[in-house]
Design an enzyme around this catalytic site. Sequence first.
Site, mmCIF file in Angstrom:
data_model
loop_
_atom_site.group_PDB
_atom_site.id
_atom_site.type_symbol
_atom_site.label_atom_id
_atom_site.label_comp_id
_atom_site.label_asym_id
_atom_site.label_seq_id
_atom_site.Cartn_x
_atom_site.Cartn_y
_atom_site.Cartn_z
ATOM 1 N N SER A 1 -86.871 -0.898 59.903
ATOM 2 C CA SER A 1 -86.761 0.548 59.724
ATOM 3 C C SER A 1 -88.067 1.189 59.262
ATOM 4 O O SER A 1 -88.229 2.410 59.336
ATOM 5 C CB SER A 1 -85.651 0.884 58.725
ATOM 6 O OG SER A 1 -85.972 0.381 57.433
ATOM 7 N N SER B 1 -93.535 -14.295 54.120
ATOM 8 C CA SER B 1 -93.489 -14.474 52.674
ATOM 9 C C SER B 1 -94.625 -13.661 52.054
ATOM 10 O O SER B 1 -95.096 -12.688 52.646
ATOM 11 C CB SER B 1 -93.574 -15.963 52.317
ATOM 12 O OG SER B 1 -93.437 -16.149 50.924
ATOM 13 N N TYR C 1 -89.030 -11.242 42.770
ATOM 14 C CA TYR C 1 -89.630 -11.159 44.101
ATOM 15 C C TYR C 1 -90.509 -12.372 44.407
ATOM 16 O O TYR C 1 -90.310 -13.065 45.412
ATOM 17 C CB TYR C 1 -90.445 -9.876 44.217
ATOM 18 C CG TYR C 1 -91.188 -9.750 45.534
ATOM 19 C CD1 TYR C 1 -90.517 -9.388 46.697
ATOM 20 C CD2 TYR C 1 -92.554 -10.000 45.609
ATOM 21 C CE1 TYR C 1 -91.189 -9.282 47.903
ATOM 22 C CE2 TYR C 1 -93.233 -9.891 46.815
ATOM 23 C CZ TYR C 1 -92.553 -9.534 47.957
ATOM 24 O OH TYR C 1 -93.215 -9.433 49.151
ATOM 25 N N LYS D 1 -90.001 -15.573 47.072
ATOM 26 C CA LYS D 1 -90.938 -15.830 48.161
ATOM 27 C C LYS D 1 -91.462 -17.266 48.115
ATOM 28 O O LYS D 1 -91.794 -17.846 49.154
ATOM 29 C CB LYS D 1 -92.089 -14.822 48.110
ATOM 30 C CG LYS D 1 -91.677 -13.399 48.489
ATOM 31 C CD LYS D 1 -91.105 -13.347 49.903
ATOM 32 C CE LYS D 1 -90.890 -11.930 50.385
ATOM 33 N NZ LYS D 1 -90.394 -11.862 51.778
#
Length: 228
Positions: free
Chosen positions: A12, A130, A147, A151
């Site tokens: 998006s 990543s 976060y 990753k």
Amino acid sequence: MMSKNIIITGTSRGIGFELVQLLANQGHNVLALSRNSNPVSQLNLNNVSSFTFDLCNENDYVKVEDFIKTEWKHVDILINNAGAIVNKPFAETTFQEFQKVYQTNVFGVAELTKTVLPFMKNDGHVVTISSMGGIQGSVKFPGLSAYSSSKGAVITLVELLAEEYKETGPQFNVLALGAVQTEMLEEAFPGYKPPTTAKGMADYIQDFALTGNKYYNGKVLQVSNSTP
């Protein structure tokens, strides 16, 4: 180059949105998956399909499987690009926030890959996006405990999948990105302006997705020219 069937998540905005356009303009068939399908739908590209998809919604994976069976029969490339981020001190990060980040960045990658794998040939390519924050020994930043750790987890997941499928394919690789000018970076580092644009990084990713599995499998490539 022969037309390929390519699935991309997180389309998006940012890198994913640019990838859809780059690959479609090269003549490839693209399935663009995002919680907000409107930006891609409004492009009105003939070889692009798009519908609302949430990595955290188990029922949405059935929609992907049905689409492949009905429209394509096989998938050449899967680009796991979608990501979620929380930027706040560790002590203030709730269980639900940690869970949401991992659901998108790790569990969702695993589930979508599992959904798509039966339709991939031995020369297929699964590319997972990543972050440099997930690289062991890299510079770390306060506030990104959920976060960056997610990753790191997805990097290990991809390495394991490459080993598990090394005899049969497809190939699995990770691109650990440095700073790219996207909305997500603005959430993590407000006001910071990196030298790399979303379109510039998308150029690199689309080329790697199409050809990288000829040279790499189970590898983590650090794609960064700056700190953070």
